[in-house]
Design a protein around this motif. Structure first.
Motif, mmCIF file in Angstrom:
data_model
loop_
_atom_site.group_PDB
_atom_site.id
_atom_site.type_symbol
_atom_site.label_atom_id
_atom_site.label_comp_id
_atom_site.label_asym_id
_atom_site.label_seq_id
_atom_site.Cartn_x
_atom_site.Cartn_y
_atom_site.Cartn_z
ATOM 1 N N UNK A 77 126.679 121.866 32.592
ATOM 2 C CA UNK A 77 127.091 123.127 31.966
ATOM 3 C C UNK A 77 126.109 124.176 32.474
ATOM 4 N N UNK A 78 126.612 125.274 33.004
ATOM 5 C CA UNK A 78 125.731 126.332 33.507
ATOM 6 C C UNK A 78 125.864 127.546 32.595
ATOM 7 N N UNK A 79 124.745 127.947 31.972
ATOM 8 C CA UNK A 79 124.763 129.050 31.005
ATOM 9 C C UNK A 79 124.717 128.470 29.601
ATOM 10 N N UNK A 80 123.602 128.732 28.885
ATOM 11 C CA UNK A 80 123.406 128.134 27.559
ATOM 12 C C UNK A 80 123.632 129.158 26.450
ATOM 13 N N UNK A 81 124.662 129.989 26.615
ATOM 14 C CA UNK A 81 124.984 130.966 25.569
ATOM 15 C C UNK A 81 125.937 130.368 24.554
ATOM 16 N N UNK A 82 126.707 131.248 23.937
ATOM 17 C CA UNK A 82 127.641 130.827 22.883
ATOM 18 C C UNK A 82 128.579 129.734 23.400
ATOM 19 N N UNK A 83 129.198 129.964 24.565
ATOM 20 C CA UNK A 83 130.204 129.024 25.071
ATOM 21 C C UNK A 83 129.564 127.763 25.660
ATOM 22 N N UNK A 84 128.481 127.947 26.431
ATOM 23 C CA UNK A 84 127.832 126.790 27.052
ATOM 24 C C UNK A 84 127.357 125.799 26.002
ATOM 25 N N UNK A 85 126.755 126.316 24.912
ATOM 26 C CA UNK A 85 126.277 125.426 23.844
ATOM 27 C C UNK A 85 127.454 124.700 23.204
ATOM 28 N N UNK A 86 128.536 125.429 22.949
ATOM 29 C CA UNK A 86 129.704 124.827 22.286
ATOM 30 C C UNK A 86 130.327 123.727 23.133
ATOM 31 N N UNK A 87 130.449 123.973 24.437
ATOM 32 C CA UNK A 87 131.088 122.970 25.311
ATOM 33 C C UNK A 87 130.155 121.768 25.487
ATOM 34 N N UNK A 88 128.857 122.027 25.593
ATOM 35 C CA UNK A 88 127.884 120.912 25.689
ATOM 36 C C UNK A 88 128.007 120.010 24.461
ATOM 37 N N UNK A 89 128.141 120.632 23.294
ATOM 38 C CA UNK A 89 128.299 119.849 22.057
ATOM 39 C C UNK A 89 129.548 118.969 22.127
#
Ligand code: NAD
Length: 299
Positions: free
Chosen positions: A11-23
């Motif tokens: 996952x590249x980018x640890x903002x709102x979306x990156x954190x959600x998709x990583x989860x």
């Protein structure tokens, strides 16, 4: 276990979306590598994922996504890093960097260098044509759009964008990721804003313009959409959730790629973003928000 299940999803980018998709990916029991040049962003995402996993356990996975297996710790499957080199074994990467064409183009150049030849890249862009980003790689057939909705762990449908050069094998790998995370895709063709944001960004901008002109306040605008049209949320609450900075950037991208001035963000939105009133993530947008998510007074 197949090779893909041992290799991580990047996952590249640890903002709102990156954190959600990583989860979502970690909750499915699959390893994840999250890359962001900002340590602060990585720390924030780690906290967001911990909160999201707590919520998911409380809901027992009843609202979308896979419930973490009892006794497992999905957070331990996520590696947080500032180094693109840590994507050297990823089989699939979801790009969630800022909605700026030049920034995303540079990210795709870096990904192309850092990842194995067979890695498929999906961009979570809101509006940039997929082929524009694919052109920055030596593997345009392995690039597609996967536009996850926010909050990613609670939304089970993804807008899947097939670029003019996206190959069948890349679409099959995207389908694997969707299956893994318990989501389904709706397929559309490439173009600025695809379907979702070609329509939604104009709606959010016009709703803000209505407030700017004094026709109605924010609460009334949203009530019209909920009570008259039966929408679960009005466009201004939706914009607070997405982030008005992301919306203003997306409107600029839509204007850049269509040449149509109707996508110019209204003055009220530009001023709010300049003052940092970007919505839920800042605690204030058209409405005020607490860390627990409660909504307060309107503009
Ligand atoms: N917020 C939403 O509701 C939503 C929904 C769907 C799609 N999107 C899209 O998803 C993408 C991310 O949106 P967001 O809301 O998570 O944004 P955000 O601003 O919360 O996060 C962006 C992250 O990218 C990082 N970043 C900056 N430069 C980078 C680089 N060179 N390499 C890697 N990371 C870098 C930043 O540090 C930040 O953590 C955007 O393209 C946006 O349009 C957003």
């Amino acid at each position: 276990m197949s090779q893909e299940t041992q290799r991580p999803v990047g996952i590249v980018g640890a903002g709102v979306m990156g954190a959600g998709i990583a989860q979502c990916v970690a909750q499915a029991g699959h390893p994840v590598v999250v890359v962001d040049p900002s340590r602060e962003a990585l720390d924030g995402a780690r906290r967001r994922v911990a909160d999201g996993l707590r919520l998911s356990r409380l809901l027992h996975g009843s609202r979308g996504g896979t419930a973490p297996a009892p006794g497992t710790d999905p957070a331990a499957l996520i590696r947080w890093t500032t180094d693109y080199g840590d994507l050297d074994t990823a089989w699939f990467v979801v790009e969630c960097g800022p909605e700026r064409t030049d920034v995303k183009e540079r990210i795709f150049e870096q990904l192309d260098k850092a990842c194995p030849e067979d890695t498929v890249f999906a961009t979570n862009t809101s509006a940039i044509p997929v082929d524009r980003l694919a052109a920055r790689t030596r593997r345009p057939g392995q690039v597609l759009g996967m536009h996850f909705m926010n909050p990613a762990p609670l939304k089970d449908t993804v807008e899947v964008v097939r670029g003019p050069r996206t190959g069948e094998a890349a679409l099959r790998q995207a389908e694997r990721l969707l299956e893994l995370t318990g989501k389904k895709g709706i397929h559309v063709s490439d173009g600025p804003g695809f379907v979702t944001n070609r329509v939604l960004m104009l709606t959010c901008n016009e709703a803000a313009q209505v407030v700017q002109e004094g026709t109605a306040d924010a609460r009334t605008v949203d009530r019209i959409f909920r009570d008259c049209f039966g929408h679960p949320m009005g466009p201004l609450e939706t914009g607070d959730l997405i982030g008005w900075d992301v919306i203003v950037d997306t409107l600029h991208v839509l204007r850049e790629h269509t040449g149509d001035p109707k996508f110019t963000p209204c003055d009220l939105l530009v001023g709010m973003v300049e003052r940092g009133e970007t919505g839920r993530k800042a605690g204030r947008g058209f409405f005020t928000h607490t860390a627990a998510g409660a909504r307060g007074g309107a503009r």
